[in-house]
Motif scaffolding. Structure first.
Motif, PDB file in Angstrom:
ATOM      1  N   HIS A   1      43.574  32.800  40.223  1.00  0.00           N
ATOM      2  CA  HIS A   1      43.633  34.160  39.517  1.00  0.00           C
ATOM      3  C   HIS A   1      45.421  34.220  39.538  1.00  0.00           C
ATOM      4  O   HIS A   1      45.956  34.669  40.476  1.00  0.00           O
ATOM      5  CB  HIS A   1      42.965  35.199  40.231  1.00  0.00           C
ATOM      6  N   GLN A   2      46.060  34.387  38.274  1.00  0.00           N
ATOM      7  CA  GLN A   2      47.544  34.482  38.043  1.00  0.00           C
ATOM      8  C   GLN A   2      47.906  35.663  37.406  1.00  0.00           C
ATOM      9  O   GLN A   2      48.785  36.543  37.618  1.00  0.00           O
ATOM     10  CB  GLN A   2      48.027  33.373  37.441  1.00  0.00           C
ATOM     11  N   SER A   3      47.131  36.095  36.379  1.00  0.00           N
ATOM     12  CA  SER A   3      47.438  37.327  35.445  1.00  0.00           C
ATOM     13  C   SER A   3      46.200  37.834  34.959  1.00  0.00           C
ATOM     14  O   SER A   3      45.050  37.324  34.708  1.00  0.00           O
ATOM     15  CB  SER A   3      48.375  36.867  34.559  1.00  0.00           C
ATOM     16  N   HIS A   4      46.429  39.075  34.174  1.00  0.00           N
ATOM     17  CA  HIS A   4      45.369  39.782  33.419  1.00  0.00           C
ATOM     18  C   HIS A   4      44.909  38.935  32.318  1.00  0.00           C
ATOM     19  O   HIS A   4      44.107  39.198  31.536  1.00  0.00           O
ATOM     20  CB  HIS A   4      45.859  41.191  32.985  1.00  0.00           C
ATOM     21  N   LEU A   5      45.803  37.737  31.907  1.00  0.00           N
ATOM     22  CA  LEU A   5      45.487  37.009  30.652  1.00  0.00           C
ATOM     23  C   LEU A   5      44.568  35.572  31.061  1.00  0.00           C
ATOM     24  O   LEU A   5      44.128  35.088  30.042  1.00  0.00           O
ATOM     25  CB  LEU A   5      46.818  36.442  30.446  1.00  0.00           C
TER      26      LEU A   5
ATOM     27  N   PRO B   1      37.304  33.529  42.806  1.00  0.00           N
ATOM     28  CA  PRO B   1      37.117  33.486  44.416  1.00  0.00           C
ATOM     29  C   PRO B   1      38.274  34.073  45.171  1.00  0.00           C
ATOM     30  O   PRO B   1      38.007  34.556  46.382  1.00  0.00           O
ATOM     31  CB  PRO B   1      36.846  32.266  44.786  1.00  0.00           C
ATOM     32  N   SER B   2      39.675  33.948  44.482  1.00  0.00           N
ATOM     33  CA  SER B   2      40.537  34.660  45.421  1.00  0.00           C
ATOM     34  C   SER B   2      40.497  36.463  45.423  1.00  0.00           C
ATOM     35  O   SER B   2      40.947  36.807  46.515  1.00  0.00           O
ATOM     36  CB  SER B   2      41.988  34.246  44.960  1.00  0.00           C
ATOM     37  N   GLY B   3      39.735  36.892  44.237  1.00  0.00           N
ATOM     38  CA  GLY B   3      39.795  38.201  44.361  1.00  0.00           C
ATOM     39  C   GLY B   3      40.847  39.017  43.868  1.00  0.00           C
ATOM     40  O   GLY B   3      40.829  40.191  43.978  1.00  0.00           O
ATOM     41  N   SER B   4      42.234  38.309  43.834  1.00  0.00           N
ATOM     42  CA  SER B   4      43.106  39.030  43.584  1.00  0.00           C
ATOM     43  C   SER B   4      44.251  38.360  42.880  1.00  0.00           C
ATOM     44  O   SER B   4      44.213  37.088  43.222  1.00  0.00           O
ATOM     45  CB  SER B   4      44.039  39.620  44.835  1.00  0.00           C
ATOM     46  N   ARG B   5      45.120  38.657  41.828  1.00  0.00           N
ATOM     47  CA  ARG B   5      46.227  37.944  41.466  1.00  0.00           C
ATOM     48  C   ARG B   5      47.377  37.655  42.232  1.00  0.00           C
ATOM     49  O   ARG B   5      48.134  36.973  42.255  1.00  0.00           O
ATOM     50  CB  ARG B   5      46.941  38.682  40.144  1.00  0.00           C
ATOM     51  N   LYS B   6      47.409  38.403  43.654  1.00  0.00           N
ATOM     52  CA  LYS B   6      48.228  38.249  44.492  1.00  0.00           C
ATOM     53  C   LYS B   6      47.974  37.226  45.833  1.00  0.00           C
ATOM     54  O   LYS B   6      48.927  37.063  46.591  1.00  0.00           O
ATOM     55  CB  LYS B   6      48.706  39.595  44.957  1.00  0.00           C
ATOM     56  N   ARG B   7      46.876  36.465  45.444  1.00  0.00           N
ATOM     57  CA  ARG B   7      46.412  35.976  46.629  1.00  0.00           C
ATOM     58  C   ARG B   7      45.677  34.479  46.218  1.00  0.00           C
ATOM     59  O   ARG B   7      45.062  34.519  44.981  1.00  0.00           O
ATOM     60  CB  ARG B   7      45.454  36.452  47.572  1.00  0.00           C
TER      61      ARG B   7
END
Length: 237
Positions: A72-76, A149-155
């Protein structure tokens, strides 16, 4: 004349708030929203293709029950995956999205559900939510999920959570690596940056995944393919 009479039965969830109805899974059949989602899928794919240079590596197997698990890197990110899949695959997808972020109000729920094919996952009561999905998923005979699965763009690091529930329920797990998305829309920026190159890499289904080893296998795939530079592609530094 026949004694038969017509009785209209409203949808069972009609009295619930719109954001709740849009966020539920499985979805209740609704001609209006089903048609709107079909149009939204095409709009999302067209929007992304017009704004970004997309490279696709690998293919998604045509399986009845399948879970795509990208970094997960961004809202895109969801737009990118929808854009590279043919419509016969896109219409199968249900995207898991955070209830507290996307489904608190009707406008956000409409955008997430109609454009991103999303339903709600309640991070605030994760244990109860996982138990609910663990009861539900073995009964679902066909469908595709897209979840992060990371649950966040920051992780970057994944955790088992719902990914583990899917693995235990017999769903095929396909790792997906997104590259260039963080540059296309960096975390904390109000707007995206169009006309950049992005890449979507589909891996082979993970053989015999378990909740214990799944995070490590996903992380290894993401680290190998989740950047656009040569080092991430396996080239020597």
């Amino acid at each position: 004349m026949s004694g038969a009479r017509f009785e209209y039965e409203p949808f069972p969830d009609l009295e619930r708030p719109l954001a709740v109805r849009l966020g539920q899974y499985p979805r209740q059949p609704d001609l209006l929203y089903d048609t709107a989602r079909a149009l939204g899928r095409r709009l999302t794919a067209t929007f992304f293709r017009l704004q970004f240079r997309i490279e696709v590596v690998g293919e998604v197997p045509d399986l009845p029950r399948l879970a795509l698990m990208p970094n997960h890197q961004s809202h895109l990110d969801t737009m990118a995956i929808l854009a590279v899949l043919p419509e016969r695959y896109r219409r199968r997808i249900t995207v898991l999205a955070a209830r507290d972020y996307f489904f608190e109000r009707a406008p956000g729920a409409l955008a997430a559900n109609l454009l991103g094919q999303a339903v709600a996952f309640d991070r605030g009561s994760e244990l109860a939510e996982l138990r609910r999905w663990a009861r539900l998923l073995p009964e679902v005979r066909e469908g595709w999920f897209l979840l992060y699965p990371s649950g966040s763009r920051k992780r970057l690091e994944p955790h088992a959570g719902l990914a583990g529930v899917l693995a235990r329920s017999g769903w095929a797990i396909v790792p997906v690596a997104l590259a260039g998305m963080a540059e296309a829309w960096p975390v904390g920026h109000a707007l995206w940056r169009p006309f950049r190159k992005v890449r979507v890499t589909f891996g082979e289904p993970i053989a015999d995944p378990t909740a214990r080893d799944l995070p490590a296998k996903l992380l290894a795939f993401w680290e190998a393919h989740g950047r656009l530079d040569g080092i991430a592609e396996g080239e020597p530094s």
